[in-house]
Structure formats: structure tokens, C-alpha cells
Scaffold this active site. Structure first.
Site, PDB file in Angstrom:
ATOM      1  N   ASP A   1     -23.125  -0.034  20.251  1.00  9.58           N
ATOM      2  CA  ASP A   1     -24.339   0.755  20.446  1.00  9.58           C
ATOM      3  C   ASP A   1     -24.061   2.244  20.266  1.00  9.58           C
ATOM      4  O   ASP A   1     -23.471   2.890  21.134  1.00  9.58           O
ATOM      5  CB  ASP A   1     -24.894   0.486  21.850  1.00  9.58           C
ATOM      6  CG  ASP A   1     -26.229   1.163  22.108  1.00  9.58           C
ATOM      7  OD1 ASP A   1     -26.742   1.840  21.193  1.00  9.58           O
ATOM      8  OD2 ASP A   1     -26.765   1.006  23.226  1.00  9.58           O
TER       9      ASP A   1
ATOM     10  N   ASP B   1     -29.606   5.465  17.154  1.00  9.70           N
ATOM     11  CA  ASP B   1     -29.433   4.425  18.168  1.00  9.70           C
ATOM     12  C   ASP B   1     -29.442   3.031  17.553  1.00  9.70           C
ATOM     13  O   ASP B   1     -30.492   2.525  17.169  1.00  9.70           O
ATOM     14  CB  ASP B   1     -30.553   4.556  19.202  1.00  9.70           C
ATOM     15  CG  ASP B   1     -30.406   3.575  20.351  1.00  9.70           C
ATOM     16  OD1 ASP B   1     -29.297   3.047  20.546  1.00  9.70           O
ATOM     17  OD2 ASP B   1     -31.406   3.342  21.061  1.00  9.70           O
TER      18      ASP B   1
END
Length: 403
Positions: free
Chosen positions: A243, A46
Site C-alpha cells: 500500500d 494510494d
């Protein structure tokens, strides 16, 4: 101090069954090992958060795996006086373990526990990039997660790769274990890939754009200056956070409307309601004998002139059956309306690319890349066939470009 590596790498694979899950939960995972003796975990990767954490002690964990500080000979307590402790006010005593809590708003998930220090097992990239080299044990601070909620998409933990000082790239750079404060992620078309810490190599075909550092805390945000569809430029300006923790791209109302409208104007298949679990607005069915899907060529012009190609704008929808390997029944434009107004380039916009997060030069770089042969490609259409996914996508194939 060991000599800094050119890069230290971890490979990742799709979590088994992920492609059959509801699309919101499709993530990239890497198997990582921490502690002595080492304990392994399948963690989500992440770039939108900072802390690396794994299930700890009595926490419910994937496959029953849990990290135990008392069983690792290299584990150390992170006290409330440690510079990486950002919740000292929550400490009962100054010398007690530093607590942490992280929340993931889009996933409605959280993890809480205490920070610990232990070794992360990595491998150096060989001098000429020919696979893994010597093993490295890098001391890092991470979360010993004792209570998790809503983490069904990443039960084995999560590796935060953001710009914060507690993220793995930041810790490796500050300790001198990598030569450059940078890392790259290569996103294979079938969900597999590779992350290289310390990789800031600028290849001849690499484009780049500067980060927009206006947020607190800072994020990997870039600015678009327009889009290009089938070699026609379309005015479209917005900022977006890159992201890897977002399965799919989220766009605010205005860019969503423009992007969807431009792509859908090129599609001749009929709109269809394919599956109640599919969250996308624009979906199309396949005719009984259809074996090809047309994918318009689309990219974004970014600040500085770099052209960011979108190689995977669609999500293929497969029919469910008892064996989990149904045929392709249609496809959807894989973007969602942002509920927060924040634009996010998710994993599907990075498929087929090697993306470099250069935190020294403060730029995002990218190039079309074959993640299996570890070589740059001149054109997406020139790629060698990748290994087949664990579950084949049925009889449909794409023309124009592979999905």
C-alpha cells in the site's frame, strides 16, 4: 482510438515539509492536471484505494486550487445510470449526478461529492524510455470532492490506484490508452519517484510473486514465506497488502514481534525516547560524535521464491529548530503494530525499488532501481548518489546501506 502507449508517466516529489511532519503523514504526491483549461493538483498516490478525487467548486483546497466542472469545456456529468456509479440508491433522480463517498479508516478521513468525467493530462514515454514524449488527454471518471474531513495529509486530493474498475489504471486500460493493464512505481530514496501507467516490462533482475486474491474487494496482497537477516533465514509466514498510501509498514502482533526482534538483535546503539510525536516503539539515540548508522541487511522470501529487499527499515529522527533543519539525533525501526490485524507493506518498504503492479498476470514485480537515471541496479550499494533532499538530514550517514 489512439495507438496504445508503451507507458504514460507522471513524476512525483515529496510534499514540501512532509519530512518534518509527524511520520504517520509522510506520503508520496504527484502533480496532476485535469480539465480544459487544465487545473493542477498535488495528489497523494494510494494503491490501497480506488477512486481518484480532487477538491471541487467551493471545497477548501491546497493553495486555493479547486476543480470546477462548469469551467472545463471537456467536463461531462456522470449520471446515476452510469456503470461506474456505485451509489444509485442515493440519487434523487435517475438522471442526476452520481454521488460518491470514500472513507480512509487509518487516517480517519473522508471525501464526498459527485462523479464527473473529464480529461487527465499525461505524457507518453518515448520509444526508448528517454523521458516524456507527446502529451495525451485521457478521459477518466473521478470525484469532484465538495466536502472533505481529516484530509490534511492530502488536501489537494488523492489518486486511487487499486484494482477496482474506477481506479485510474483500470480506466486507462479499459479505454485502450495503455498497451498493458499494469503500472509501475519507482520509489527514490529521497521521496521523489515516477509512476508509469501501462508498464509491464520484466527486467532481467526483476523478482515477482503472485497476488493473493482472497479479499473483497481485491487488494495488492502478497504472501511471505520467511525473512532473511544478514544472510540467515528466519521462519515467518504472513500475508501483507502492498500500500503506497501507508507511510510506514504495519504488522500484526506475531510478525511485528519476530521482525522487530531479529533487527534489534543486530543493533548496538542505546534505546532512547527521541520525540513525543514519533509513534515507533524501537528508537535509538546517537552518541555526540557518531556519524554512522548500521543498517542490517533484511529481506522477505515471498511465495514463488522471490526475495523482497527492505532497503529502508529505519526512520531518521531530527531535532526541531526554528529553521526546520536540525541535526540527526537518532533513528527508529519504522514499523507500527497493526490496529486491525492486517499486515501492510508501506512506502518505507518500497524505497529504492521499482515496483510493478501487473494486473494482467496478477503478480507483483520488483527490482532495485535508480529512479533518476531510469536504470536497474545490480546492488543497492552500487547506486549513484541521488540528488540531495530539500532538507539535508544532518551529519549522520549510514554504512552497510543508505537510509
Amino acid at each position: 482510438m489512439e495507438k496504445p502507449a508503451k507507458a504514460m508517466s507522471v513524476t512525483w516529489v515529496p510534499r514540501k515539509g512532509t519530512t518534518k511532519a509527524i511520520p504517520r503523514k509522510s506520503l508520496h504526491y504527484a502533480e496532476v492536471a485535469v480539465g480544459t483549461p487544465n487545473a493542477t493538483f498535488l495528489v497523494a498516490l494510494d494503491t490501497g484505494s480506488d477512486l481518484f478525487w480532487v477538491p471541487c467548486d467551493n471545497a477548501t483546497a491546497q493553495g486555493g486550487h479547486a476543480y470546477s466542472p462548469s469551467r472545463s469545456s471537456t467536463s461531462k456529468t456522470v449520471s446515476c445510470e452510469h456503470p461506474l456509479c456505485d451509489q444509485p440508491e442515493s440519487c434523487a433522480l435517475q438522471n442526476s449526478s452520481c454521488p460518491y463517498t470514500v472513507r480512509y479508516v487509518p487516517a480517519n478521513a473522508s471525501s464526498s461529492g459527485v462523479l464527473v468525467e473529464d480529461v487527465l493530462h499525461l505524457s507518453r514515454e518515448n520509444q526508448h524510455g528517454s523521458g516524456a514524449g507527446e502529451a495525451v488527454q485521457a478521459p477518466i471518471v473521478f470525484g469532484c470532492g465538495r466536502e472533505q474531513t481529516g484530509t490534511g495529509a492530502f488536501p489537494g486530493g488523492l489518486m486511487g490506484l487499486g484494482m477496482g474498475k474506477v481506479s485510474v489504471p483500470s480506466l486507462l486500460a479499459s479505454s485502450g490508452h495503455v498497451a498493458s493493464n499494469s503500472f509501475s512505481m519507482c520509489f527514490g530514496d529521497d521521496g521523489a519517484g515516477r509512476i508509469n501507467f501501462g508498464d509491464a516490462v520484466v527486467s532481467p533482475g526483476q523478482a515477482q510473486t503472485p497476488f493473493i486474491l482472497t479479499d473483497t474487494p481485491p487488494a495488492y496482497k502478497i504472501a511471505t514465506r520467511g525473512m532473511n537477516v544478514e544472510n540467515l533465514d528466519v521462519p515467518l509466514e504472513f500475508d501483507a497488502v502492498v500500500d503506497s498510501g501507508a507511510s510506514f509498514t504495519h504488522l500484526a502482533q506475531d510478525p511485528y514481534t519476530v521482525f522487530a526482534g531479529e533487527l534489534m538483535s543486530k543493533i548496538q546503539d542505546q534505546r532512547a525516547d527521541l520525540n513525543a510525536s514519533v509513534p515507533f516503539e524501537y528508537c535509538y539515540g546517537l552518541s555526540p560524535n557518531q556519524t554512522e548508522i548500521y543498517i542490517p541487511d533484511v529481506s522477505f522470501w515471498t511465495k514463488g521464491g522471490g526475495k523482497f529487499p527492505v532497503t529502508r527499515p529505519f526512520f531518521v529522527v531530527m531535532a526541531d529548530n526554528r529553521h526546520g533543519n536540525g541535526a540527526v539525533v537518532g533513528y527508529c525501526l519504522a514499523i507500527l503494530k497493526s490496529e486491525t490485524g492486517v499486515n501492510v507493506f508501506g512506502q518505507n518498504f518500497m524505497a529504492g525499488l521499482k515496483v510493478v503492479f501487473d494486473r494482467e498476470m496478477l503478480v507483483l514485480g520488483w527490482s532495485k532501481f535508480d529512479c533518476y537515471r531510469d536504470v536497474e541496479m545490480e546492488d543497492v550499494g552500487s547506486a549513484a548518489p541521488a540528488p540531495a533532499p530539500a532538507t539535508a538530514p544532518g551529519p549522520a550517514r549510514a554504512y552497510g546501506r543508505t537510509i
